[in-house]
Design a protein around this motif. Sequence first.
Motif, PDB file in Angstrom:
ATOM      1  N   VAL A 122       0.704  -1.349  -0.083  1.00 15.96           N
ATOM      2  CA  VAL A 122       0.040   0.080   0.056  1.00 15.96           C
ATOM      3  C   VAL A 122       0.755   1.242   0.173  1.00 15.96           C
ATOM      4  O   VAL A 122       1.922   1.278   0.827  1.00 15.96           O
ATOM      5  CB  VAL A 122      -1.025   0.169   1.240  1.00 15.96           C
ATOM      6  CG1 VAL A 122      -1.812   1.100   1.152  1.00 15.96           C
ATOM      7  CG2 VAL A 122      -1.707  -1.333   1.164  1.00 15.96           C
ATOM      8  N   PHE A 123       0.704   2.146  -0.752  1.00 14.75           N
ATOM      9  CA  PHE A 123       1.149   3.494  -0.972  1.00 14.75           C
ATOM     10  C   PHE A 123       0.219   4.450  -0.341  1.00 14.75           C
ATOM     11  O   PHE A 123      -0.936   4.406  -0.575  1.00 14.75           O
ATOM     12  CB  PHE A 123       1.720   3.825  -2.480  1.00 14.75           C
ATOM     13  CG  PHE A 123       2.360   3.175  -2.901  1.00 14.75           C
ATOM     14  CD1 PHE A 123       3.734   2.271  -2.451  1.00 14.75           C
ATOM     15  CD2 PHE A 123       2.775   3.071  -4.376  1.00 14.75           C
ATOM     16  CE1 PHE A 123       4.280   1.522  -2.897  1.00 14.75           C
ATOM     17  CE2 PHE A 123       3.572   2.183  -5.120  1.00 14.75           C
ATOM     18  CZ  PHE A 123       4.367   1.328  -4.346  1.00 14.75           C
ATOM     19  N   CYS A 152     -14.086   3.736  -2.611  1.00 13.64           N
ATOM     20  CA  CYS A 152     -12.690   3.038  -3.245  1.00 13.64           C
ATOM     21  C   CYS A 152     -13.039   2.428  -4.466  1.00 13.64           C
ATOM     22  O   CYS A 152     -14.424   2.520  -4.883  1.00 13.64           O
ATOM     23  CB  CYS A 152     -12.586   1.792  -2.188  1.00 13.64           C
ATOM     24  SG  CYS A 152     -13.851   0.398  -2.008  1.00 13.64           S
ATOM     25  N   ALA A 153     -12.238   2.026  -5.236  1.00 13.45           N
ATOM     26  CA  ALA A 153     -12.626   1.613  -6.603  1.00 13.45           C
ATOM     27  C   ALA A 153     -11.233   0.667  -6.999  1.00 13.45           C
ATOM     28  O   ALA A 153     -10.103   1.005  -6.440  1.00 13.45           O
ATOM     29  CB  ALA A 153     -12.566   2.783  -7.457  1.00 13.45           C
ATOM     30  N   GLY A 161      -3.209  -2.428 -12.640  1.00 10.48           N
ATOM     31  CA  GLY A 161      -4.442  -2.644 -11.889  1.00 10.48           C
ATOM     32  C   GLY A 161      -4.373  -2.204 -10.209  1.00 10.48           C
ATOM     33  O   GLY A 161      -3.210  -2.796  -9.730  1.00 10.48           O
ATOM     34  N   VAL A 162      -4.933  -1.536  -9.748  1.00 10.42           N
ATOM     35  CA  VAL A 162      -4.806  -1.115  -8.287  1.00 10.42           C
ATOM     36  C   VAL A 162      -6.140  -0.898  -7.592  1.00 10.42           C
ATOM     37  O   VAL A 162      -7.380  -1.150  -8.345  1.00 10.42           O
ATOM     38  CB  VAL A 162      -4.374   0.516  -8.345  1.00 10.42           C
ATOM     39  CG1 VAL A 162      -2.825   0.510  -8.891  1.00 10.42           C
ATOM     40  CG2 VAL A 162      -5.312   1.408  -9.055  1.00 10.42           C
ATOM     41  N   ILE A 175      -3.138   3.373  -2.002  1.00 10.84           N
ATOM     42  CA  ILE A 175      -3.125   2.837  -3.347  1.00 10.84           C
ATOM     43  C   ILE A 175      -2.678   1.317  -3.110  1.00 10.84           C
ATOM     44  O   ILE A 175      -1.265   1.194  -2.740  1.00 10.84           O
ATOM     45  CB  ILE A 175      -2.278   3.421  -4.308  1.00 10.84           C
ATOM     46  CG1 ILE A 175      -2.527   5.078  -4.529  1.00 10.84           C
ATOM     47  CG2 ILE A 175      -2.244   3.051  -5.727  1.00 10.84           C
ATOM     48  CD1 ILE A 175      -1.560   5.740  -5.299  1.00 10.84           C
ATOM     49  N   HIS A 176      -3.388   0.449  -3.325  1.00 10.21           N
ATOM     50  CA  HIS A 176      -2.972  -1.117  -3.073  1.00 10.21           C
ATOM     51  C   HIS A 176      -2.666  -1.573  -4.464  1.00 10.21           C
ATOM     52  O   HIS A 176      -3.503  -1.185  -5.441  1.00 10.21           O
ATOM     53  CB  HIS A 176      -4.318  -1.743  -2.646  1.00 10.21           C
ATOM     54  CG  HIS A 176      -4.826  -1.583  -1.336  1.00 10.21           C
ATOM     55  ND1 HIS A 176      -4.919  -2.624  -0.320  1.00 10.21           N
ATOM     56  CD2 HIS A 176      -5.252  -0.492  -0.739  1.00 10.21           C
ATOM     57  CE1 HIS A 176      -5.615  -1.941   0.907  1.00 10.21           C
ATOM     58  NE2 HIS A 176      -5.753  -0.775   0.594  1.00 10.21           N
ATOM     59  N   VAL A 177      -1.432  -2.014  -4.430  1.00 14.41           N
ATOM     60  CA  VAL A 177      -0.771  -2.576  -5.845  1.00 14.41           C
ATOM     61  C   VAL A 177       0.012  -3.908  -5.687  1.00 14.41           C
ATOM     62  O   VAL A 177       0.641  -4.087  -4.509  1.00 14.41           O
ATOM     63  CB  VAL A 177      -0.046  -1.390  -6.507  1.00 14.41           C
ATOM     64  CG1 VAL A 177       1.291  -0.975  -5.343  1.00 14.41           C
ATOM     65  CG2 VAL A 177       0.657  -1.751  -7.824  1.00 14.41           C
TER      66      VAL A 177
END
Lengths: 205, 94
Positions: A122-123, A152-153, A161-162, A175-177
């Motif tokens: 996560v950023f 959230c999206a 994809g995030v 930002i989940h990556v």
Amino acid sequence: MSDPSLRQTPLATLHLGDRKTSPAHDATVRLAEKIFIAKINLRADPSNRKLMRVFEKVLGFALPLESNTTNGKAVRSALWLGPDEWLITAPSSQEQALFKALSEAAEAHHLAITDVSDARTVFLLSGPNARDVLEKGCGLDLHPRAFQTGCCAQTRLARTGVLLHQTSDEPAYDIHVSWSFAAYLWIWLEDAAAEFNVTIVADDG
Amino acid sequence: MLLIDCPYCGPREEIEFSYGGEAHIERPKQPDKLSDAEWADYLFMRNNPKGPLAERWCHSYGCRRWFNVERHTVTHEIQRVYKMGEPRGGEEGT
Ligand SMILES: [Zn+2]
């Protein structure tokens, strides 16, 4: 579950350590890695009221049933991923206890609980120009009329994809990556933020 | 680029989706009872209308759910978006 003592950040190769500072007062974009957040994926039928109440009891708040929304209390959050899917986030120290509590409480029901903590990192992107940075690589309408704190999206950012989660009005975004795209996306974010006054923050504090 | 209204997430750009071909093609209940021609018809033959076409899309970068879209093949206008299992041609079904 991996051995926590073996964990290392996917950004280790970027040697960010030397560049981390406390945020400058005039920084309009701040970038940080939220290291080691526990993430638990839940698949369950939202029409099962009994099961929804079980989750509410364990988490301390209800799973969000409206699309693209989140719910949370203190350090725990639940993010809507789909009509029968959520992501629970919590500090790493709670990972095993929370996974156990959810599994045991819901034992009698038809569902899937998966620990996916190490699949993504996560950023934290925040500051007055944070949205301008995101808009360079994201097709979503992030204007406050369409996307606010608590939204959230799952979408694409810089072709990756995030899972995007707005956590404050400043604005600030989690930002989940994917682990394997993390270094790429970090470099992209730094580049996209270069025209603003960007600071790399040591800790999400 | 198309703007596709995912029935779960709302409007998203086309690049978030993957295409799944024509919708409402049912697998024959007893494939071993079919002639080669009938089996080939199920496997390979698809409508190619100049006009509305019911097709499957998956929101791959979003909720990862499959759903149906009715798209006009000339104008690309999306005339209807509906969930898997719902009949084509309106809520009542035809
Ligand atoms: Zn969707």
